[in-house]
Enzyme design. Structure first.
Site, PDB file in Angstrom:
ATOM      1  N   GLY A  12     -12.597  -9.941   6.071  1.00 58.53           N
ATOM      2  CA  GLY A  12     -12.663 -11.073   5.515  1.00 58.53           C
ATOM      3  C   GLY A  12     -12.955 -11.607   4.124  1.00 58.53           C
ATOM      4  O   GLY A  12     -12.908 -12.312   3.006  1.00 58.53           O
ATOM      5  N   MET A  86      -4.699  -8.998  12.263  1.00 56.35           N
ATOM      6  CA  MET A  86      -4.148  -7.014  12.351  1.00 56.35           C
ATOM      7  C   MET A  86      -3.663  -7.793  14.075  1.00 56.35           C
ATOM      8  O   MET A  86      -3.881  -6.300  14.734  1.00 56.35           O
ATOM      9  CB  MET A  86      -5.198  -5.978  12.618  1.00 56.35           C
ATOM     10  N   ILE A  88       0.022  -7.768  15.932  1.00 54.99           N
ATOM     11  CA  ILE A  88       1.483  -8.886  15.356  1.00 54.99           C
ATOM     12  C   ILE A  88       1.843  -9.625  16.115  1.00 54.99           C
ATOM     13  O   ILE A  88       1.600  -9.969  16.575  1.00 54.99           O
ATOM     14  CB  ILE A  88       2.589  -7.257  16.046  1.00 54.99           C
ATOM     15  N   LEU A  89       2.919 -11.097  15.318  1.00 52.25           N
ATOM     16  CA  LEU A  89       2.757 -11.912  15.870  1.00 52.25           C
ATOM     17  C   LEU A  89       4.523 -12.230  16.236  1.00 52.25           C
ATOM     18  O   LEU A  89       4.997 -11.503  15.884  1.00 52.25           O
ATOM     19  CB  LEU A  89       2.779 -12.889  14.345  1.00 52.25           C
ATOM     20  N   ASN A 103       1.158 -13.777   4.371  1.00 53.81           N
ATOM     21  CA  ASN A 103       1.304 -12.426   4.797  1.00 53.81           C
ATOM     22  C   ASN A 103       0.278 -11.907   3.826  1.00 53.81           C
ATOM     23  O   ASN A 103       1.046 -11.769   2.462  1.00 53.81           O
ATOM     24  CB  ASN A 103       0.980 -11.826   5.210  1.00 53.81           C
ATOM     25  N   HIS A 105       0.070  -7.170   2.055  1.00 53.94           N
ATOM     26  CA  HIS A 105       0.285  -6.344   2.859  1.00 53.94           C
ATOM     27  C   HIS A 105      -0.394  -5.315   1.767  1.00 53.94           C
ATOM     28  O   HIS A 105       0.292  -5.283   0.579  1.00 53.94           O
ATOM     29  CB  HIS A 105       1.334  -6.113   3.175  1.00 53.94           C
ATOM     30  N   THR A 137       8.790 -13.034   8.093  1.00 54.98           N
ATOM     31  CA  THR A 137       9.581 -13.838   9.157  1.00 54.98           C
ATOM     32  C   THR A 137       9.606 -12.818  10.544  1.00 54.98           C
ATOM     33  O   THR A 137       8.702 -11.721  10.390  1.00 54.98           O
ATOM     34  CB  THR A 137      10.492 -13.493   8.344  1.00 54.98           C
ATOM     35  N   ASP A 141       6.033  -6.918   8.590  1.00 58.79           N
ATOM     36  CA  ASP A 141       5.464  -6.841   7.362  1.00 58.79           C
ATOM     37  C   ASP A 141       7.140  -7.326   6.213  1.00 58.79           C
ATOM     38  O   ASP A 141       7.143  -5.910   5.316  1.00 58.79           O
ATOM     39  CB  ASP A 141       5.201  -5.214   6.553  1.00 58.79           C
ATOM     40  N   GLU A 170      -5.799  -7.149  -5.039  1.00 55.81           N
ATOM     41  CA  GLU A 170      -4.823  -8.618  -3.819  1.00 55.81           C
ATOM     42  C   GLU A 170      -6.036  -9.574  -3.614  1.00 55.81           C
ATOM     43  O   GLU A 170      -5.863 -10.658  -3.413  1.00 55.81           O
ATOM     44  CB  GLU A 170      -5.464  -7.776  -2.486  1.00 55.81           C
TER      45      GLU A 170
HETATM   46  C1  GAR Z   1      -6.308  -5.990   2.877  1.00 55.08           C
HETATM   47  O1  GAR Z   1      -6.024  -4.692   2.684  1.00 55.08           O
HETATM   48  C2  GAR Z   1      -5.178  -5.994   3.886  1.00 55.08           C
HETATM   49  O2  GAR Z   1      -4.113  -5.998   2.911  1.00 55.08           O
HETATM   50  C3  GAR Z   1      -4.531  -5.476   4.938  1.00 55.08           C
HETATM   51  O3  GAR Z   1      -5.752  -5.470   5.870  1.00 55.08           O
HETATM   52  C4  GAR Z   1      -7.093  -5.149   4.442  1.00 55.08           C
HETATM   53  C5  GAR Z   1      -7.734  -7.142   5.207  1.00 55.08           C
HETATM   54  O4  GAR Z   1      -9.346  -6.191   4.525  1.00 55.08           O
HETATM   55  N1  GAR Z   1      -3.595  -5.875   5.447  1.00 55.08           N
HETATM   56  C6  GAR Z   1      -2.778  -5.119   6.778  1.00 55.08           C
HETATM   57  O5  GAR Z   1      -2.779  -4.134   6.072  1.00 55.08           O
HETATM   58  C7  GAR Z   1      -2.028  -6.421   6.966  1.00 55.08           C
HETATM   59  N2  GAR Z   1      -1.000  -5.278   7.560  1.00 55.08           N
HETATM   60  P1  GAR Z   1      -9.783  -8.326   4.246  1.00 55.08           P
HETATM   61  O6  GAR Z   1     -10.256  -8.393   5.727  1.00 55.08           O
HETATM   62  O7  GAR Z   1     -10.942  -7.756   3.326  1.00 55.08           O
HETATM   63  O8  GAR Z   1      -9.117  -8.931   3.882  1.00 55.08           O
END
Ligand code: GAR
Length: 216
Positions: A12, A86, A88-89, A103, A105, A137, A141, A170
């Site tokens: 999170g 994590m 897939i919807l 989202n 990625h 969509t 991804d 991010e």
């Molecule tokens: C993040 O790096 C995000 O980009 C990735 O999971 C991590 C979550 O970290 N998301 C994906 O891979 C989605 N396909 P967080 O729980 O610390 O935010």
């Protein structure tokens, strides 16, 4: 004031970055598909309502998606923010939230959809890597890009060092994207592009490796 619901599965840290960003919106709830997601504790510590919709307790993807949508809709959010969610919807779920499901990625899409993006960027010999915030969509991804952040890849990078460099960006890019949404500055074009009103033109080219002589 607009409101958002954040969906997480684990740590999170992106959610935390949103809490720290003092966004001009109400964070109505944080929902996880895992009861032990660390981010749930963080949300509770901030006084935010949390809920768990455990995928393991639902017999099919459709039933899980329906239970998740019911929990989300209780809060009537303007935007649903997937932050390290994590699962897939399904297509019906994605269509239900068309234009209001975002989202992040950890790659410069359309490069490296799916898992292990940092390892794959290293294996491919990329010199630039990054992350993408996009509207969701049905295809995995994919979807209209809101913002991307690029970072250099260094020869000595491991998956962990590269992931950390991307994650720092991010935490900057995702709150910015959500801020634009709740300020009403994003328009989803029929051409699959996102228009940002009042877009600022700044920043120069990122060369990686850096050239011998910095541009003046
Ligand atoms: C993040 O790096 C995000 O980009 C990735 O999971 C991590 C979550 O970290 N998301 C994906 O891979 C989605 N396909 P967080 O729980 O610390 O935010």
């Amino acid at each position: 004031m607009k409101s958002i619901v954040i969906l997480i599965s684990g740590r999170g840290s992106n959610m935390e970055a949103m809490l720290a960003a003092d966004l001009p919106c109400r964070i109505a709830a944080v929902i996880s598909n895992k009861a032990d997601a660390k981010g749930l504790e963080t949300a509770r510590d901030h006084g935010i309502a949390t809920a768990v919709v455990a995928h393991a307790e639902h017999a099919s993807r459709e039933l899980f998606d329906a239970a998740l949508a019911a929990e989300i809709d209780r809060h009537r959010p303007d935007l649903v923010v997937l932050a390290g969610f994590m699962r897939i919807l399904g297509d019906d779920f994605v269509r239900r939230y068309h234009g209001r499901l975002m989202n992040i990625h950890p790659s410069l899409l359309p490069a490296f959809p799916g898992l292990h993006t940092h390892r794959r960027a290293l294996e491919a010999g990329c010199r630039i890597h990054g992350c993408t915030v996009h509207f969701v969509t049905p295809a995995l991804d994919s979807g209209p890009v809101v913002i991307q952040a690029a970072v250099p890849v260094f020869a000595e990078d491991s998956e962990a060092t590269l992931a950390a460099r991307v994650l720092t960006q991010e935490h900057f890019a995702y709150p910015q994207a959500v801020r634009w949404f709740v300020e009403g500055r994003l328009t989803l074009g029929r051409d699959g592009r996102v228009l940002l009103s009042g877009e600022r033109r700044d920043g120069d080219v990122l060369l990686s490796p850096a050239p011998d002589h910095p541009k003046s």
